[in-house]
Scaffold this motif. Structure first.
Motif, PDB file in Angstrom:
ATOM      1  N   SER A  11       0.956  -1.335  -0.097  1.00  0.00           N
ATOM      2  CA  SER A  11      -0.086  -0.047   0.085  1.00  0.00           C
ATOM      3  C   SER A  11       0.651   1.414   0.012  1.00  0.00           C
ATOM      4  N   GLN A  12       1.992   1.336   0.813  1.00  0.00           N
ATOM      5  CA  GLN A  12       2.762   2.380   0.927  1.00  0.00           C
ATOM      6  C   GLN A  12       3.647   2.651  -0.521  1.00  0.00           C
ATOM      7  N   SER A  13       3.950   1.637  -1.097  1.00  0.00           N
ATOM      8  CA  SER A  13       4.698   1.835  -2.143  1.00  0.00           C
ATOM      9  C   SER A  13       3.795   2.283  -3.627  1.00  0.00           C
ATOM     10  N   LEU A  14       2.721   1.553  -3.534  1.00  0.00           N
ATOM     11  CA  LEU A  14       1.601   1.989  -4.718  1.00  0.00           C
ATOM     12  C   LEU A  14       1.205   3.401  -4.363  1.00  0.00           C
ATOM     13  N   SER A  15       0.876   3.688  -3.062  1.00  0.00           N
ATOM     14  CA  SER A  15       0.614   5.302  -2.877  1.00  0.00           C
ATOM     15  C   SER A  15       1.522   6.219  -3.207  1.00  0.00           C
ATOM     16  N   LEU A  16       2.762   5.921  -3.153  1.00  0.00           N
ATOM     17  CA  LEU A  16       3.759   6.862  -3.383  1.00  0.00           C
ATOM     18  C   LEU A  16       3.891   7.137  -4.962  1.00  0.00           C
ATOM     19  N   ALA A  17       3.810   5.941  -5.530  1.00  0.00           N
ATOM     20  CA  ALA A  17       3.862   5.981  -7.037  1.00  0.00           C
ATOM     21  C   ALA A  17       2.598   6.563  -7.590  1.00  0.00           C
ATOM     22  N   ALA A  18       1.514   6.264  -7.135  1.00  0.00           N
ATOM     23  CA  ALA A  18       0.178   6.704  -7.666  1.00  0.00           C
ATOM     24  C   ALA A  18      -0.002   8.105  -7.485  1.00  0.00           C
ATOM     25  N   MET A  19       0.544   8.683  -6.275  1.00  0.00           N
ATOM     26  CA  MET A  19       0.298   9.909  -5.887  1.00  0.00           C
ATOM     27  C   MET A  19       1.390  11.048  -6.674  1.00  0.00           C
ATOM     28  N   GLU A  20       2.564  10.386  -6.985  1.00  0.00           N
ATOM     29  CA  GLU A  20       3.511  10.902  -7.773  1.00  0.00           C
ATOM     30  C   GLU A  20       2.926  11.087  -9.190  1.00  0.00           C
ATOM     31  N   GLU A  21       2.405  10.029  -9.916  1.00  0.00           N
ATOM     32  CA  GLU A  21       1.790  10.109 -11.156  1.00  0.00           C
ATOM     33  C   GLU A  21       0.524  11.230 -11.100  1.00  0.00           C
ATOM     34  N   ALA A  22      -0.139  11.203 -10.096  1.00  0.00           N
ATOM     35  CA  ALA A  22      -1.288  12.353  -9.993  1.00  0.00           C
ATOM     36  C   ALA A  22      -0.588  13.593 -10.042  1.00  0.00           C
ATOM     37  N   SER A  23       0.487  13.810  -9.380  1.00  0.00           N
ATOM     38  CA  SER A  23       1.094  15.134  -9.379  1.00  0.00           C
ATOM     39  C   SER A  23       1.453  15.780 -10.573  1.00  0.00           C
ATOM     40  N   ARG A  24       1.989  14.872 -11.476  1.00  0.00           N
ATOM     41  CA  ARG A  24       2.422  15.344 -12.652  1.00  0.00           C
ATOM     42  C   ARG A  24       1.280  16.169 -13.556  1.00  0.00           C
ATOM     43  N   ALA A  25      -0.029  15.490 -13.250  1.00  0.00           N
ATOM     44  CA  ALA A  25      -0.934  16.612 -13.797  1.00  0.00           C
ATOM     45  C   ALA A  25      -1.594  17.697 -12.934  1.00  0.00           C
ATOM     46  N   GLY A  26      -1.136  17.857 -12.032  1.00  0.00           N
ATOM     47  CA  GLY A  26      -1.639  18.980 -11.124  1.00  0.00           C
ATOM     48  C   GLY A  26      -2.672  18.634  -9.964  1.00  0.00           C
ATOM     49  N   LEU A  27      -2.820  17.379  -9.983  1.00  0.00           N
ATOM     50  CA  LEU A  27      -4.026  16.515  -9.013  1.00  0.00           C
ATOM     51  C   LEU A  27      -3.528  16.207  -7.825  1.00  0.00           C
ATOM     52  N   ARG A  28      -4.552  16.226  -7.061  1.00  0.00           N
ATOM     53  CA  ARG A  28      -4.167  15.891  -5.528  1.00  0.00           C
ATOM     54  C   ARG A  28      -4.963  14.802  -4.921  1.00  0.00           C
ATOM     55  N   VAL A  29      -5.750  14.166  -6.048  1.00  0.00           N
ATOM     56  CA  VAL A  29      -6.338  12.871  -5.636  1.00  0.00           C
ATOM     57  C   VAL A  29      -6.170  11.888  -6.849  1.00  0.00           C
ATOM     58  N   ALA A  30      -5.623  10.729  -6.257  1.00  0.00           N
ATOM     59  CA  ALA A  30      -5.142   9.658  -7.080  1.00  0.00           C
ATOM     60  C   ALA A  30      -6.287   8.608  -7.157  1.00  0.00           C
ATOM     61  N   ASP A  31      -6.715   8.099  -8.533  1.00  0.00           N
ATOM     62  CA  ASP A  31      -7.666   7.576  -8.695  1.00  0.00           C
ATOM     63  C   ASP A  31      -7.030   6.021  -9.516  1.00  0.00           C
ATOM     64  N   LEU A  32      -8.006   5.451 -10.085  1.00  0.00           N
ATOM     65  CA  LEU A  32      -7.791   4.124 -10.653  1.00  0.00           C
ATOM     66  C   LEU A  32      -6.721   4.248 -11.656  1.00  0.00           C
TER      67      LEU A  32
END
Length: 329
Positions: A11-32
């Motif tokens: 969960s920790q590793s997926l959360s980090l990577a997913a939220m990093e990817e969301a941050s590339r688009a200026g988003l603060r919520v990581a989705d599917l």
């Protein structure tokens, strides 16, 4: 490894990577879709399975963008998403999962599911919205094909799994991370003393970098004055300087650095070692940290702190692995 520990680390590793990817688009919520991108670069069998199917991070990102554009067009909306930039997650805050992504991860630990990345991927490709199926179709595959391939890949990975050997008299920890870049590029990054501040959180700058890097060479590093988000860092004077020695540099598979505090001679040298293996879609990197145990009565006093010590080692390894991967994304 217990189910709880495996699920927590996944969960920790997926959360980090997913939220990093969301941050590339200026988003603060990581989705599917961000969870899917995180699985593509996962070091676990789920990531290896997707990459062995020819799905890499660049292709997956394009498929996500195309799926979003098609969804807007189907609603009669003529608009385009802003072009994604660099990862800024580590420089910002306020991130969270969407409810459906959070619930999906929670389902990966239900009943007989073990909460690893494969369990998350099985839940993800079966989600009912059709978003992931759409993305997979754009990548030339289907949810069923992904599940069938994952079953075969996961079984093979379990048979060949190995654990790093423990070294007597030393505290040590090890993790693996996947880096979406060729092995030679990763080796050059990790052997370059100027890039140490990019992956070692306790070093903010390097003094007097000279050309070349030969085992036995020593550099002086200084602790960072601020975190990536700009918040100041308070460091005790005796921990401000670090002596950094290149211990091993075998191209392209192994690098080891030794870190000491010259103003705190009682502290142990910390050895950080990277072992690189060429793999489908990039490089698998095993990262290890170790240092000598305290002798005599100090070792007995430290025994009750072992669980906390192990957690701290894992956190530092996790931060290092995340930083190395982020440098190539």
């Amino acid at each position: 490894m217990s189910k709880f520990v495996l699920a927590a680390q996944t969960s920790q590793s997926l959360s980090l990577a997913a939220m990093e990817e969301a941050s590339r688009a200026g988003l603060r919520v990581a989705d599917l879709e961000h969870l899917f991108l995180a699985l593509v670069i996962s070091d676990q069998a789920a990531g290896g399975s997707l990459r062995s199917m020819g799905i890499d991070i660049d292709g997956a990102r394009r498929a996500v963008e195309e799926a979003h554009a098609a969804q807007l067009a189907s609603l009669g909306i003529e608009a385009s998403f802003p072009e994604a930039g660099r990862i800024v997650f580590h420089e910002t805050d306020g991130y969270d999962w969407s409810k459906r992504a959070y619930d999906l991860i929670a389902r990966s630990v239900d009943k007989d599911k073990n909460g690893d990345a494969a369990a998350v991927l099985r839940e993800l490709v079966s989600e009912p919205s059709g978003l992931i199926a759409n993305i997979l179709e754009r990548l030339g595959t289907t949810p069923q094909a992904v599940l069938e391939h994952l079953d075969r890949f996961d079984a093979a990975a379990e048979r060949t799994a190995t654990r790093p050997a423990k070294v007597k008299g030393r505290v040590s920890g090890s993790i693996e991370t996947f880096v979406p870049a060729p092995i030679d590029g990763v080796w050059q990054f990790l052997v370059d003393p100027e890039r140490i501040p990019d992956w070692e959180m306790s070093v903010g700058s390097i003094d007097h970098v000279v050309q070349g890097f030969t085992p036995g060479m020593v550099w002086q590093g200084l602790a960072p004055e601020s975190r990536p988000d700009g918040k100041p860092v308070n460091v005790k004077p005796r921990f401000r300087r670090r002596s950094i020695e290149l211990v091993t540099a075998h191209q392209p598979e192994r690098i080891a650095w030794s870190f000491t505090y010259p103003d705190a001679p009682e502290s142990s040298a910390i050895l950080t070692e990277f072992i690189l293996v060429n793999t489908t879609g990039g490089t698998q990197v095993q990262i290890s940290k170790s240092w000598s145990r305290r002798p005599g009565w100090r070792r007995l006093v430290a025994l009750p702190l072992r669980p906390l010590q192990k957690f701290i080692v894992w956190i530092t390894l996790f931060q290092t692995g995340g930083a190395v991967s982020r440098a190539f994304r």
